[in-house]
Scaffold this motif. Structure first.
Motif, mmCIF file in Angstrom:
data_model
loop_
_atom_site.group_PDB
_atom_site.id
_atom_site.type_symbol
_atom_site.label_atom_id
_atom_site.label_comp_id
_atom_site.label_asym_id
_atom_site.label_seq_id
_atom_site.Cartn_x
_atom_site.Cartn_y
_atom_site.Cartn_z
ATOM 1 N N VAL A 143 -41.419 13.767 9.111
ATOM 2 C CA VAL A 143 -42.561 13.168 9.794
ATOM 3 C C VAL A 143 -43.763 14.104 9.672
ATOM 4 O O VAL A 143 -43.643 15.319 9.892
ATOM 5 N N ALA A 144 -44.915 13.522 9.340
ATOM 6 C CA ALA A 144 -46.133 14.316 9.142
ATOM 7 C C ALA A 144 -47.340 13.572 9.689
ATOM 8 O O ALA A 144 -47.338 12.344 9.774
ATOM 9 N N ARG A 145 -48.372 14.308 10.062
ATOM 10 C CA ARG A 145 -49.620 13.681 10.492
ATOM 11 C C ARG A 145 -50.322 13.037 9.302
ATOM 12 O O ARG A 145 -50.304 13.567 8.196
ATOM 13 N N ALA A 146 -50.938 11.910 9.552
ATOM 14 C CA ALA A 146 -51.713 11.233 8.522
ATOM 15 C C ALA A 146 -53.142 11.753 8.593
ATOM 16 O O ALA A 146 -53.910 11.355 9.457
ATOM 17 N N GLY A 147 -53.477 12.665 7.703
ATOM 18 C CA GLY A 147 -54.825 13.211 7.741
ATOM 19 C C GLY A 147 -54.946 14.454 6.880
ATOM 20 O O GLY A 147 -54.032 14.820 6.136
ATOM 21 N N LEU A 148 -56.080 15.108 6.987
ATOM 22 C CA LEU A 148 -56.364 16.287 6.183
ATOM 23 C C LEU A 148 -55.356 17.395 6.481
ATOM 24 O O LEU A 148 -55.097 17.704 7.631
ATOM 25 N N GLY A 149 -54.802 17.971 5.431
ATOM 26 C CA GLY A 149 -53.811 19.034 5.570
ATOM 27 C C GLY A 149 -52.389 18.574 5.338
ATOM 28 O O GLY A 149 -51.503 19.393 5.070
ATOM 29 N N THR A 150 -52.163 17.273 5.409
ATOM 30 C CA THR A 150 -50.775 16.809 5.308
ATOM 31 C C THR A 150 -50.213 16.963 3.902
ATOM 32 O O THR A 150 -48.998 17.131 3.744
ATOM 33 N N LEU A 151 -51.036 16.911 2.871
ATOM 34 C CA LEU A 151 -50.516 17.096 1.518
ATOM 35 C C LEU A 151 -49.881 18.471 1.375
ATOM 36 O O LEU A 151 -48.787 18.612 0.808
ATOM 37 N N ASN A 152 -50.538 19.488 1.900
ATOM 38 C CA ASN A 152 -50.009 20.845 1.835
ATOM 39 C C ASN A 152 -48.765 20.994 2.697
ATOM 40 O O ASN A 152 -47.746 21.533 2.260
ATOM 41 N N HIS A 153 -48.820 20.492 3.923
ATOM 42 C CA HIS A 153 -47.691 20.651 4.848
ATOM 43 C C HIS A 153 -46.451 19.912 4.346
ATOM 44 O O HIS A 153 -45.332 20.437 4.431
ATOM 45 N N VAL A 154 -46.649 18.716 3.830
ATOM 46 C CA VAL A 154 -45.517 17.959 3.306
ATOM 47 C C VAL A 154 -44.942 18.637 2.068
ATOM 48 O O VAL A 154 -43.721 18.759 1.914
ATOM 49 N N PHE A 190 -50.646 9.601 -3.200
ATOM 50 C CA PHE A 190 -50.525 10.911 -3.849
ATOM 51 C C PHE A 190 -49.125 11.480 -3.633
ATOM 52 O O PHE A 190 -48.501 11.992 -4.584
ATOM 53 N N LEU A 191 -48.626 11.427 -2.406
ATOM 54 C CA LEU A 191 -47.316 12.005 -2.107
ATOM 55 C C LEU A 191 -46.213 11.303 -2.888
ATOM 56 O O LEU A 191 -45.295 11.949 -3.412
ATOM 57 N N GLU A 192 -46.287 9.987 -2.973
ATOM 58 C CA GLU A 192 -45.270 9.254 -3.722
ATOM 59 C C GLU A 192 -45.327 9.606 -5.203
ATOM 60 O O GLU A 192 -44.287 9.793 -5.853
ATOM 61 N N ALA A 193 -46.533 9.709 -5.749
ATOM 62 C CA ALA A 193 -46.683 9.991 -7.177
ATOM 63 C C ALA A 193 -46.288 11.431 -7.507
ATOM 64 O O ALA A 193 -45.623 11.687 -8.512
ATOM 65 N N ARG A 194 -46.706 12.364 -6.686
ATOM 66 C CA ARG A 194 -46.462 13.780 -6.973
ATOM 67 C C ARG A 194 -45.012 14.185 -6.714
ATOM 68 O O ARG A 194 -44.421 14.957 -7.480
ATOM 69 N N HIS A 195 -44.435 13.678 -5.627
ATOM 70 C CA HIS A 195 -43.128 14.169 -5.201
ATOM 71 C C HIS A 195 -41.994 13.162 -5.386
ATOM 72 O O HIS A 195 -40.826 13.512 -5.187
ATOM 73 N N GLY A 196 -42.319 11.916 -5.744
ATOM 74 C CA GLY A 196 -41.285 10.936 -5.987
ATOM 75 C C GLY A 196 -40.447 10.605 -4.767
ATOM 76 O O GLY A 196 -39.256 10.324 -4.881
ATOM 77 N N VAL A 197 -41.062 10.623 -3.604
ATOM 78 C CA VAL A 197 -40.360 10.334 -2.362
ATOM 79 C C VAL A 197 -40.994 9.119 -1.702
ATOM 80 O O VAL A 197 -42.219 8.957 -1.734
ATOM 81 N N PRO A 198 -40.199 8.218 -1.110
ATOM 82 C CA PRO A 198 -40.797 7.084 -0.401
ATOM 83 C C PRO A 198 -41.640 7.563 0.773
ATOM 84 O O PRO A 198 -41.229 8.467 1.509
ATOM 85 N N VAL A 199 -42.792 6.956 0.955
ATOM 86 C CA VAL A 199 -43.674 7.309 2.070
ATOM 87 C C VAL A 199 -43.917 6.055 2.899
ATOM 88 O O VAL A 199 -44.326 5.014 2.365
ATOM 89 N N LEU A 200 -43.669 6.145 4.187
ATOM 90 C CA LEU A 200 -43.853 5.031 5.109
ATOM 91 C C LEU A 200 -45.051 5.294 6.004
ATOM 92 O O LEU A 200 -45.345 6.428 6.360
ATOM 93 N N GLY A 201 -45.741 4.216 6.403
ATOM 94 C CA GLY A 201 -46.926 4.375 7.232
ATOM 95 C C GLY A 201 -48.187 4.357 6.386
ATOM 96 O O GLY A 201 -48.173 3.906 5.239
ATOM 97 N N PRO A 202 -49.276 4.858 6.961
ATOM 98 C CA PRO A 202 -49.345 5.564 8.241
ATOM 99 C C PRO A 202 -49.204 4.626 9.444
ATOM 100 O O PRO A 202 -49.735 3.519 9.449
ATOM 101 N N VAL A 203 -48.482 5.120 10.443
ATOM 102 C CA VAL A 203 -48.359 4.395 11.701
ATOM 103 C C VAL A 203 -49.650 4.603 12.486
ATOM 104 O O VAL A 203 -50.094 5.736 12.657
ATOM 105 N N PRO A 204 -50.292 3.540 12.955
ATOM 106 C CA PRO A 204 -51.579 3.688 13.644
ATOM 107 C C PRO A 204 -51.440 4.382 14.993
ATOM 108 O O PRO A 204 -50.373 4.378 15.610
#
Length: 231
Positions: A143-154, A190-204
């Motif tokens: 689980v990650a925040r939807a916003g700036l910084g999440t690409l690095n944290h994920v 970006f996350l799906e393309a770069r890391h090949g992992v399913p991404v759900l959301g963002p949940v509002p």
């Protein structure tokens, strides 16, 4: 051949990113499917009441479980700190064997395990959350925040999990504030393309608790639908 039971470990890139909400949504979806799941929150800190830890209670309620709290959450601390740090301040060492004994009661059935904070949060003097994930041999929902910084944290979290050969079922993005973030529109793709992992959301972000729970359920339904009837 019967399918393996639905089992995941819900962890996060940080604290307060929505792990409990994701865990509750998964458990409630499983319960609706008649799977009779269990929630497991082995370490919880920041407990206003040690007898009634809020996150563990929320998981037990979502699962429709009647397990005693000692089975759902064996390690509880009042201080809003990493469990290992909270225990150290009390001059205590959480017994990892107690955690594993509690897991033995749950490991054969459908279960959602929720961690504490991120992967390298200390649970005791020798174990971090990622060590527990590896010992339990469970796939992860990150689980990650939807916003700036999440690409690095994920990316950092996925790299650490890959180094331990821990499979990742999905990344769940969740908005933690009402403010819109211009970076949000690119994160999922970006996350799906770069890391090949399913991404759900963002949940509002929704202030109403019931509406937010419903939004998490909608986002997580695809994750449960194919496996929910595994026994």
């Amino acid at each position: 051949m019967a399918k393996a039971p639905f089992q995941v470990f819900v962890t996060g890139t940080d604290t307060g990113v929505g792990k409990t909400q994701v865990s509750r949504a998964l458990l409630s979806l499983l319960a609706d499917a008649g799977v009779r799941p269990q929630g497991f929150k082995p370490y919880e800190s920041g407990c206003e009441s040690l007898k009634h830890p809020a996150d563990a209670l929320a998981l037990r309620e979502a699962a429709g479980s009647t397990l005693p709290m000692e089975a759902v959450c064996p390690h509880r601390f009042r201080a809003p700190l990493a469990p290992g740090i909270a225990a150290h301040r009390l001059g205590r060492e959480p017994d990892f064997r107690v955690t594993l004994a509690a897991w033995e009661r749950l490991r054969m059935g459908p279960v959602v395990v929720e961690g504490a904070g991120g992967l390298f949060v200390p649970l005791d003097s020798k174990h971090d959350v990622i060590d527990l994930i590896q010992v339990l041999r469970l796939p992860v929902v990150l689980v990650a925040r939807a916003g700036l910084g999440t690409l690095n944290h994920v990316a950092l979290s996925l790299e650490a999990l890959a180094a331990r050969e821990v499979p990742v079922r999905a990344v769940v993005l969740s908005r933690s504030t009402a403010a819109r973030d211009p970076s949000e529109r690119d994160n999922r793709q970006f996350l799906e393309a770069r890391h090949g992992v399913p991404v759900l959301g963002p949940v509002p972000y929704l202030e109403d608790a019931r509406a937010r729970h419903a939004a998490f359920r909608r986002a997580l339904r695809p994750l449960v639908s194919e496996r929910a009837r595994g026994r």
